[in-house]
Design a protein around this motif. Structure first.
Motif, mmCIF file in Angstrom:
data_model
loop_
_atom_site.group_PDB
_atom_site.id
_atom_site.type_symbol
_atom_site.label_atom_id
_atom_site.label_comp_id
_atom_site.label_asym_id
_atom_site.label_seq_id
_atom_site.Cartn_x
_atom_site.Cartn_y
_atom_site.Cartn_z
ATOM 1 N N ILE A 220 0.857 -1.170 0.000
ATOM 2 C CA ILE A 220 0.000 0.000 0.000
ATOM 3 C C ILE A 220 0.899 1.228 0.000
ATOM 4 C CG2 ILE A 220 -0.273 -0.134 2.495
ATOM 5 C CD1 ILE A 220 -3.073 0.967 2.129
ATOM 6 N N ASN A 221 0.689 2.061 -0.974
ATOM 7 C CA ASN A 221 1.415 3.312 -1.097
ATOM 8 C C ASN A 221 1.182 4.135 0.181
ATOM 9 O OD1 ASN A 221 2.152 5.909 -1.800
ATOM 10 N ND2 ASN A 221 1.519 5.649 -3.935
ATOM 11 N N PRO A 222 2.269 4.541 0.904
ATOM 12 C CA PRO A 222 2.073 5.271 2.160
ATOM 13 C C PRO A 222 1.235 6.541 1.993
ATOM 14 C CG PRO A 222 4.379 4.669 1.901
ATOM 15 C CD PRO A 222 3.698 4.342 0.606
ATOM 16 N N LEU A 227 -7.250 3.070 2.942
ATOM 17 C CA LEU A 227 -7.940 2.562 4.134
ATOM 18 C C LEU A 227 -9.064 3.492 4.566
ATOM 19 C CD1 LEU A 227 -4.837 1.171 6.008
ATOM 20 C CD2 LEU A 227 -6.646 -0.154 4.925
ATOM 21 N N LEU A 268 -1.035 -4.822 7.861
ATOM 22 C CA LEU A 268 -1.820 -4.441 6.693
ATOM 23 C C LEU A 268 -3.106 -5.266 6.661
ATOM 24 C CD1 LEU A 268 -2.224 -2.837 4.152
ATOM 25 C CD2 LEU A 268 -0.877 -4.499 2.902
ATOM 26 N N GLN B 121 4.325 2.896 8.963
ATOM 27 C CA GLN B 121 3.214 3.226 8.077
ATOM 28 C C GLN B 121 1.889 3.403 8.810
ATOM 29 O OE1 GLN B 121 3.109 0.965 4.544
ATOM 30 N NE2 GLN B 121 1.223 1.869 3.825
ATOM 31 N N PHE B 122 1.604 2.506 9.743
ATOM 32 C CA PHE B 122 0.273 2.506 10.363
ATOM 33 C C PHE B 122 0.220 3.234 11.696
ATOM 34 C CE2 PHE B 122 0.211 -1.306 7.652
ATOM 35 C CZ PHE B 122 -0.838 -0.934 6.821
ATOM 36 N N VAL B 145 -4.869 -1.745 14.169
ATOM 37 C CA VAL B 145 -4.337 -0.393 14.070
ATOM 38 C C VAL B 145 -5.208 0.556 14.903
ATOM 39 C CG1 VAL B 145 -3.782 1.472 12.470
ATOM 40 C CG2 VAL B 145 -3.494 -0.903 11.745
#
Lengths: 488, 225
Positions: A220-222, A227, A268, B121-122, B145
């Motif tokens: 997933i492209n940051p 999302l 993810l 990232q999250f 998350v």
């Protein structure tokens, strides 16, 4: 933060300029043009090549700026280093979107990455958007737009897909053709230099013709808003994502070897789940789930009624149901009495309902009806519902005259019997419509009728109970998500 | 939060077990009853008031692996045992221990783990799973998350392979899943509220009469440098 990008002109262009059109049948500039023409694109196609005046009987133009009418979409197949200047020309022409098929950008190294960045910067000056680069193109049923590299002609249907792998995505279109699954829109997202999966998901989410969204994703492209977008879209329609590159499934070796990668792959998947995305673990499973979601209502809960013509398959199906967290509830007395009236005394007397080798159609359909109407289950799996392919019509028989004649007669009976297959399928579909519950049939045999079951009768059938249960489980998961409260 | 700010000011990389629990308790996370004692008499007095059995643990922000360092005395049932244990823990030659934590002995019937980790990232992510000494081996954990909805928290409980451990078990009541959900949601909230909290590790999160309670906890700090 991203704002929603209107991709309507991308998927519904009235005109296309094809930059890099070619007469050479081994070049993409020829093959894709041919695919667009064969697909009978409803708008106007303008091939662009300064060295030709016409291609396949259509006038050709020396540059995009020389095209007489307005251009909604430009498709580019020329070498990477020529693309930036073409982007400027497209911008000056007032093109809305460009699809850059050409490769040799960020996927090949830092030099390509710089070139790619340059494309995006130029396009943004003109408020233009880019698909790709390094994409296999796109497909859209409405305008009959088939700007794909391989010559695949998808069936009509309500699936829309974005794919980070052109090959995997196009393979799904091909499988869809075999299985009777039709597509509304498809895009190979390529390097996602500008438009990302989140943009496509947002568009498919709002698109009324799209009933189910499919995707193949590796990362997933940051920068992507996927999302956030998914959280909204998943409440409205199912989003099924087949995630490649799940490094931790290979076991603990992978986890200890590249811990960070493994954790982030797990995260993810967790994030997908939180957003309501249905994660699919294999390529067949993606199409199996797509079939169930695009054809049947989502069941209200996890209780399954199982009907089988043979005990073993019932056992196997019950096993998988339990392993997948689905419940196979016991039959109440009242139902037992009803089955007793239909079935021989040695039937299973429980769920799974084993008809104990009763091959007649009527009791099968009756049992299916009783199960589907029972308020103790939310779905039904009927094993042996599709009976085609079970009989061997062509086997040669040696022996007495009587034997040969009897076999011929038996074949006729079997053939007659098989033609009633349609009756079972239509009854199945009727039960689905009446009860609002998925009634999934399993053929238990080599069978080439899945496409017809689906497209002619609206029935979801699979070759094995494992595949049926897994698809059903995805629907049950989605129901759980739909029933979960919205928290802000 | 003063506990965090003061620890960061002192340049500490972690909160002590006691401070970690004080911090977590402010977010409604149930923790063991405990008090710090600086001398033998105080330890004995606290133990008497708390009620036996008790646990003594060497206390300090640098003491992250107390079991390995042999800085724990379990199941102390008399004042004499408390006094002996205090002497042993503070008399440790390699690691000078100045303070000792006197803690309610939570036997519990199940060991869970809960925590917070950060992903580039999250961002902050909550972890939950099967706890105790086999956490790393069994790796039966689930991530979400932050922020977590209550549904996410309940979903995590369904996610682990050993999820049946949350049900009624060997005559012990089922784990209070709502309370557990409170804890997981709260951990996510801490992660969003404080960039300076790099990690949280609550292990074990024991179950006592169906109620989860943090028996050991560690908050790892990030000073942003």
């Amino acid at each position: 933060m991203h704002s929603k990008i209107d991709l309507d002109k991308l998927f519904n262009p009235r005109s296309i300029a094809f930059i890099g059109a070619s007469e050479n049948p081994f070049k993409w500039g020829f093959i894709i043009v041919l695919n667009i023409l064969k697909g009978q694109f409803r708008g106007t196609l303008y091939p662009v090549n300064p060295n030709m005046t016409s291609l396949l009987g259509i006038p050709c133009y020396p540059s995009v700026k020389a095209v007489p009418g307005s251009v909604d979409l430009a498709v580019i197949t020329t070498p990477a280093k020529t693309v930036p200047a073409i982007i400027d020309e497209c911008g000056e022409k007032g093109v809305a979107n460009v699809v850059v098929i050409s490769s040799d950008f960020s996927e090949t190294g830092p030099e390509g990455a710089r070139l790619e960045k340059d494309l995006v910067n130029r396009a943004r000056r003109y408020n233009m958007h880019i698909v790709g680069p390094n994409t296999m193109g796109l497909y859209s049923a409405g305008p009959r737009l088939n700007a794909l590299m391989p010559p695949v002609a998808p069936l009509d249907g309500g699936l829309s897909m974005f794919s980070q792998s052109g090959n995997v995505g196009v393979q799904m279109l091909c499988w869809g053709n075999n299985k009777g699954l039709g597509f509304e829109k498809f895009v190979s997202s390529g390097n996602e230099a500008d438009l990302t999966c989140g943009d496509y998901l947002a568009y498919f989410g709002d698109d009324e013709a799209t009933k189910v969204v499919l995707a193949y994703m590796e990362g997933i492209n940051p920068e992507s808003n996927l999302l956030d977008v998914a959280r909204g879209v998943c409440r409205r329609k199912p989003v099924l994502i087949f995630k490649g590159g799940r490094t931790d499934t290979g076991g603990k070796a992978a986890a200890s070897h590249s811990g960070a990668m493994a954790v982030s792959s797990r995260l993810l998947r967790a994030a997908f789940r939180q957003a309501g995305i249905i994660e699919i673990e294999d390529s067949q499973g993606l199409m199996d789930a797509a079939k169930a979601f695009s054809t049947y209502p989502v069941p209200q809960g996890n209780r399954v009624g199982i009907l089988t013509r043979g005990g073993g398959w019932g056992v196997i199906t019950a096993d998988i149901c339990e392993e997948q967290g689905l419940v196979v509830p016991p039959l109440p007395d009242e139902l037992m009495q009803r089955f007793n009236k239909i079935l021989p005394p040695f039937w299973s007397h429980g769920n799974p309902v084993d008809m104990a080798a009763n091959i007649l159609l009527e009791p099968f359909m009756e049992c299916m009806e009783i199960l589907a109407e029972w308020d103790g289950v939310d779905s039904v799996i009927a094993l042996g519902g599709s009976i085609q392919g079970v009989f061997d019509f062509d086997a040669k028989v040696e022996g007495t005259k009587e034997l040969k004649e009897t076999v011929v007669l038996a074949r006729e009976v079997a053939r007659e019997y098989t033609t009633q297959h349609d009756v079972v399928l239509d009854h199945t579909k009727d039960l689905v419509d009446r009860t609002g519950k998925p009634v999934i049939t399993v053929t238990l045999g080599d069978y080439d009728g899945f496409k017809s079951d689906l497209r002619d009768h609206g029935v979801v059938s699979y070759a094995t109970p494992e595949r049926a249960v897994r698809a059903l489980k995805r629907m049950v998961d989605y129901r759980r998500f739909l029933d979960s409260p919205v928290e802000l | 939060m003063n506990i965090l700010e003061e620890a960061l000011k002192r340049g500490e990389k972690t909160l002590s077990e006691h401070d970690s629990k004080l911090f977590l308790a402010e977010y409604g996370i149930p923790v063991t009853k405990e008090q710090v004692a600086v001398d033998e008499d105080e330890a004995a007095k606290i133990a008497g008031e708390m009620g036996y059995p008790v646990v003594l643990k060497g206390s300090g922000s640098e003491l992250a692996h107390k079991t390995e360092m042999n800085l724990i005395a379990l199941d102390l049932r008399t004042e004499q045992e408390v006094r002996d244990a205090f002497k042993r823990l503070t008399g440790h030659s390699e690691t000078p221990v100045k303070e000792v934590l006197v803690q309610q002995m939570v036997k519990g019937d199940r060991e869970l783990v809960a925590g917070l980790t950060r992903d580039p990232q999250f961002g902050p992510c909550v972890m939950f799973g099967l706890g105790g000494i086999f956490t790393e081996v069994l790796e039966d954990v689930s991530f979400r998350v932050a922020p977590l909805s209550r549904w996410d928290a309940h979903d995590m409980m369904e996610d682990i392979r050993a999820k049946k451990i949350l049900n009624a078990f060997r005559g012990k009541p089922a784990v209070d899943r709502e309370k557990l959900a409170d804890i997981l949601v709260a951990i996510g909230k801490i992660g969003l509220d404080f960039d300076s909290v790099k990690e949280i590790d609550i292990n074990p999160l024991k179950v006592l009469d169906g109620m989860p309670v943090a028996v050991d906890a560690l908050v790892v700090l990030d000073d942003g440098k």
